[in-house]
Design an enzyme around this catalytic site. Structure first.
Site, PDB file in Angstrom:
ATOM      1  N   LYS A 167      75.739  51.954  25.167  1.00  0.00           N
ATOM      2  CA  LYS A 167      75.456  51.453  23.821  1.00  0.00           C
ATOM      3  C   LYS A 167      74.239  52.164  23.247  1.00  0.00           C
ATOM      4  CE  LYS A 167      72.854  47.504  25.613  1.00  0.00           C
ATOM      5  NZ  LYS A 167      72.750  46.031  25.633  1.00  0.00           N
ATOM      6  N   ARG A 176      72.289  33.448  24.177  1.00  0.00           N
ATOM      7  CA  ARG A 176      72.531  34.410  23.103  1.00  0.00           C
ATOM      8  C   ARG A 176      74.002  34.324  22.694  1.00  0.00           C
ATOM      9  NH1 ARG A 176      70.641  40.496  24.192  1.00  0.00           N
ATOM     10  NH2 ARG A 176      72.425  40.454  25.616  1.00  0.00           N
ATOM     11  N   TYR A 227      48.518  60.372   4.593  1.00  0.00           N
ATOM     12  CA  TYR A 227      48.622  59.280   3.626  1.00  0.00           C
ATOM     13  C   TYR A 227      47.539  58.221   3.879  1.00  0.00           C
ATOM     14  CZ  TYR A 227      53.239  60.902   2.121  1.00  0.00           C
ATOM     15  OH  TYR A 227      54.276  61.625   1.610  1.00  0.00           O
ATOM     16  N   MET A 271      56.999  60.466   7.329  1.00  0.00           N
ATOM     17  CA  MET A 271      58.441  60.368   7.517  1.00  0.00           C
ATOM     18  C   MET A 271      58.982  61.517   8.359  1.00  0.00           C
ATOM     19  SD  MET A 271      61.515  60.203   4.690  1.00  0.00           S
ATOM     20  CE  MET A 271      61.150  58.531   4.179  1.00  0.00           C
TER      21      MET A 271
END
Length: 827
Positions: A493, A592, A720, A770
């Site tokens: 997965k 779950r 940034y 990013m």
């Protein structure tokens, strides 16, 4: 940067009693885009699909303290240090705040509308003017009821000019946008038929767009008017004069007298404001060329000084949102136009295809999906598209999607049809359409960008290296640790925890010893089957609607509640299945998913009524197998599964397997009596325990390359937010990996160390961006541009990164983006 107190915003929105002097610099509508929480005002927008109020709690936990809400029953008392502005309509409030800022602006505001070319004209104007004036503009295509106020908020008070797009899809929308934008200059781009389905006719659509210019004296556009626009202007009463460019009218601001297409673009002779000029444009498609003509006419008012020397025109850059030309694999040239899906932009794209074909001397092909935004009359629409395609010498026409299939008889009998992008990719190898010029065009929901990704040539600098031999080594460690004959399920997965499920599955199947693979959803299993994987595959989270595909691809679903069991049995019976294998999950304490122990008899009753399915295995999930202090709880879980097993074996006519042990469980409880185990993170070299008793070998290493270096003085800031403050004269390097690649933002500002080729450890500087990370290379003199940097490997374990982020190591690994190259090797 726009900065307003919460008090001022609240007062404007009808909440004068709110007193909060904190400054707001950012308006937020998408919780995923949070960057600076301390200056953010979140608008809890309510749409048909989403309610923004449910994102308030996670945003609050991340530091946001100002919210605009419309739910008067929202429990604001739970957020005592936050300010809530309550309004009747949060979208209207957002637009009102955008309008509030607009009224503070004194510079010219250009309002741009049309069917095609809004973003292109805006970006071209920005290129043309940006070097001489400060220009603020809409980000990307922020032209909707939500995007426009966000665009206006982003306009700097000291800008010389603002460029704002306005897009509409329904009657009445433009009046609202016009009141927010209040354009002083109007721009009308190409008018087509996009969104015509919401209007009685094309003239009504044009009238709606022209409402943006109700208070403009001058509107720029093409003077070679189409009949519908001519009719609307003639019959209506509009305050503006339409001016602009033309190929036929000598009185136009820009009269195009002659165009000569070359291998690099187009040479133009023209008359501009009465002056004969010559200029070159580096574009081949008519749409971008005409958008350039329009932008040049607008310069006569906004920046006439730029027109004294037109040599800058041949240096214009293409706008990537449209007709992106890419170098493909196997000699392909790809024209990516997956941004537009209407017939008007198809003509533009096909003209670019023809010119590129003629220049390169290659055959051409078109891959397209439904044009959902264009027409009431679908038969007429696709007949027109088909007629348009026949004008071009196409060696291949490929139609994708159900709607294209419905109208496929309209097209050439040689056109190939596929129900989905996935089906097309499954049918063809990467070298299909080798040495072709390929136009890829269609609606967003068709995911044609997946075809672009498959075909485009990939040149990677950031590489995840995967040692497949170590997969086998780790698997054999567990095989030796467990009783002889134990079956293994290997978890694939999350794309094999980020390593690439295709290559991992192929290697494990070839080397043998794996009984099952387990994936999260049906699509992952389908992809493995497409690649020829024959090992049994368990689907852990089967989704409604995927049952037929599960069975047709010989996948085996995990069934964890009564409704899912009944639904799958019904699907299996319709499919004509007999004794189809399913796996029953039992909730023994994880809480779950899974059946509860007291549902055994009901499950047996349901199973006794059908022969369509049979139980292949039962299993549970251990929640604290890695915690020695919680062993009593783990033993209770295992005992409960044993009781369920005993009852099922008494009643079911067929044998089945039992499995409970995950990686932690098989490490610590190898003697538990079971038939199979599920190997997850341990396969990839990660122990779930504090100390690894198995001798696992990490399978993956991640490295990148230094793109650029620069020297900066003490006191300079990097990145940034100016978070990277240098305390000494420094040398800074940049590597091309960022949070879009899965590298967490928490690793910035020195919270992670990477390694150079010489072995020096170098810290991050400033915030992770990013697509980039900045590094302090001051103490690594041999690290130069082009040098590789190791982010993690055997000697620099990934746990250093996960510990810095307060998470687990395989969360870091599984989040690594697909755009990072995977290189596989064996020892």
């Amino acid at each position: 940067m726009t900065s307003v107190t919460i008090t001022d915003i609240a007062s404007a929105l009808g909440n004068p009693a709110i007193r909060d002097s904190r400054m707001i610099t950012t308006l937020l509508t998408d919780s995923r885009a949070l960057t600076f929480p301390e200056g953010t005002l979140f608008f809890a927008l309510v749409t048909q699909k989403q309610d923004g109020h449910k994102y308030i709690k996670p945003l609050y936990s991340r530091g946001v303290r100002a919210f605009v809400i419309s739910d008067r029953h929202f429990p604001t008392d739970e957020y005592r240090d936050a300010t809530f502005i309550t309004v009747p309509d949060t979208l209207a409030a957002l637009q009102q705040v955008g309008s509030l800022h607009r009224h503070r602006l004194s510079m010219p505001v250009v309002g741009i509308t049309g069917s095609n070319g809004k973003t292109t004209v805006k970006e071209l104007l920005y290129q043309m003017i940006g070097g001489t004036k400060k220009v603020s503009r809409s980000p990307r295509s922020y032209n909707s009821a939500i995007g426009v106020p966000l665009s206006l908020w982003g306009i700097s008070d000291d800008a010389d000019l603002a460029l704002i797009e306005a897009g509409i899809s329904r009657p009445g929308e433009m009046d609202r946008l016009e009141r927010i934008i209040l354009p002083t200059v109007g721009v009308l781009t190409h008018l087509g038929t996009a969104h015509l389905e919401n209007f009685p006719d094309r003239q009504s659509l044009i009238r709606e767009k022209l409402r943006l210019f109700r208070h403009c004296d001058r509107v720029y556009g093409c003077l070679d008017l189409d009949p519908d626009l001519q009719t609307v202007l003639r019959e209506g009463s509009y305050p503006f004069a339409l001016t602009g460019w033309s190929r036929s009218r000598q009185d136009a601001v820009l009269w195009i007298r002659r165009e000569v297409h070359t291998s690099g673009g187009v040479d133009v002779d023209a008359t501009l404001s009465g002056r004969e000029v010559h200029f070159e444009l580096p574009f081949l498609d008519d749409g971008t060329i005409e958008d350039c003509y329009l932008a040049l006419t607008i310069l006569t008012e906004l920046a006439p000084e730029r027109l004294k020397d037109l040599s800058f025109t041949h240096r214009l850059e293409p706008v990537s949102m449209r007709l992106e030309t890419l170098e493909g694999e196997h000699g392909m040239t790809i024209i990516n136009d997956t941004y537009n899906a209407d017939i008007d932009s198809l003509s533009i794209a096909l003209s670019a295809l023809r010119r590129r074909q003629e220049l390169l001397g290659k055959p051409s092909a078109v891959i397209m999906s439904a044009f959902r935004e264009s027409s009431h009359d679908k038969t007429g629409l696709y007949s027109t598209i088909s007629s348009l395609l026949r004008r071009f010498d196409l060696s291949e026409t490929i139609l994708i999607g159900d709607e294209m299939g419905e109208y496929r008889t309209t097209f050439s009998p040689n056109a190939r049809y596929y129900r989905s992008t996935e089906d097309f990719l499954a049918d063809h190898p990467e070298e299909y359409l080798a040495d072709h010029v390929v136009l890829i065009k269609g609606a967003h929901e068709s995911h044609l960008e997946e075809i672009v990704r498959r075909m485009v040539r990939r040149v990677h600098q950031t590489i995840l290296s995967v040692n497949l031999s170590r997969l086998g080594h780790n698997l054999n460690l567990y095989r030796a640790h467990l009783p002889k004959g134990m079956r293994f399920t290997c978890m694939l997965k999350a794309n094999a925890y980020g390593l690439g499920s295709n290559e991992v599955a192929r290697y494990l199947e070839q080397t043998g010893g794996v009984d099952y693979f387990a994936v999260a959803v049906c699509d992952e299993g389908k992809e493995l089957r497409r690649l020829g994987i024959t090992t049994q595959i368990m689907v852990m989270n089967p989704e409604p609607g995927s049952y037929e595909q599960i069975m047709s691809n010989h996948l085996e679903p995990n069934i964890f509640n009564k409704h899912l069991l009944l639904d799958f049995i019904s699907a299996a019976e319709r499919y004509g299945a007999h004794l189809y294998p399913i796996h029953l999950k039992w909730n023994t304490g994880m809480h779950r998913t899974g059946f509860d122990e007291d549902e055994v008899e009901e499950v047996l009753t349901i199973l006794s009524r059908t022969s369509a399915v049979r139980v292949a295995s039962i299993f549970t999930h251990l929640s604290v197998a890695d915690e020695p202090t919680e062993d009593d709880y783990t033993y209770k879980q295992l005992a409960m599964l044993d009781r369920v097993e005993e009852r099922l074996r008494q009643a079911l006519p067929h044998p089945f397997l039992k499995h409970a042990l995950n990686t932690a469980g098989m490490t610590r409880f190898p003697d538990y009596r079971s038939d199979m185990v599920r190997l997850g993170c341990g396969l990839y070299g990660f122990s779930p325990l504090q100390v690894d008793p198995m001798g696992l070998e990490p399978v993956a290493s991640l490295s990148s390359v230094i793109l650029q270096t620069r020297k900066l003085p003490a006191g300079a800031t990097v990145g940034y937010g100016r978070k990277g403050l240098l305390t000494r004269d420094s040398r800074i390097g940049v590597i091309p990996i960022g949070y879009a690649d899965g590298l967490p933002r928490q690793l910035g500002n020195g919270r992670a160390l990477f390694r150079t080729e010489s072995g020096a450890l170098i810290p991050t500087v400033g915030n992770v961006c990013m697509d980039a990370v900045m590094l302090d290379l001051t103490d690594a003199p041999t690290a130069v541009e082009g040098s590789r940097v190791v982010i993690f490997d055997d000697q620099l374990p990934i746990t250093r990164l996960s510990d810095a982020c307060g998470t687990i190591h395989y969360e870091i690994l599984s989040r690594l983006s697909s755009r990072i190259a995977r290189h596989y090797f064996t020892e």
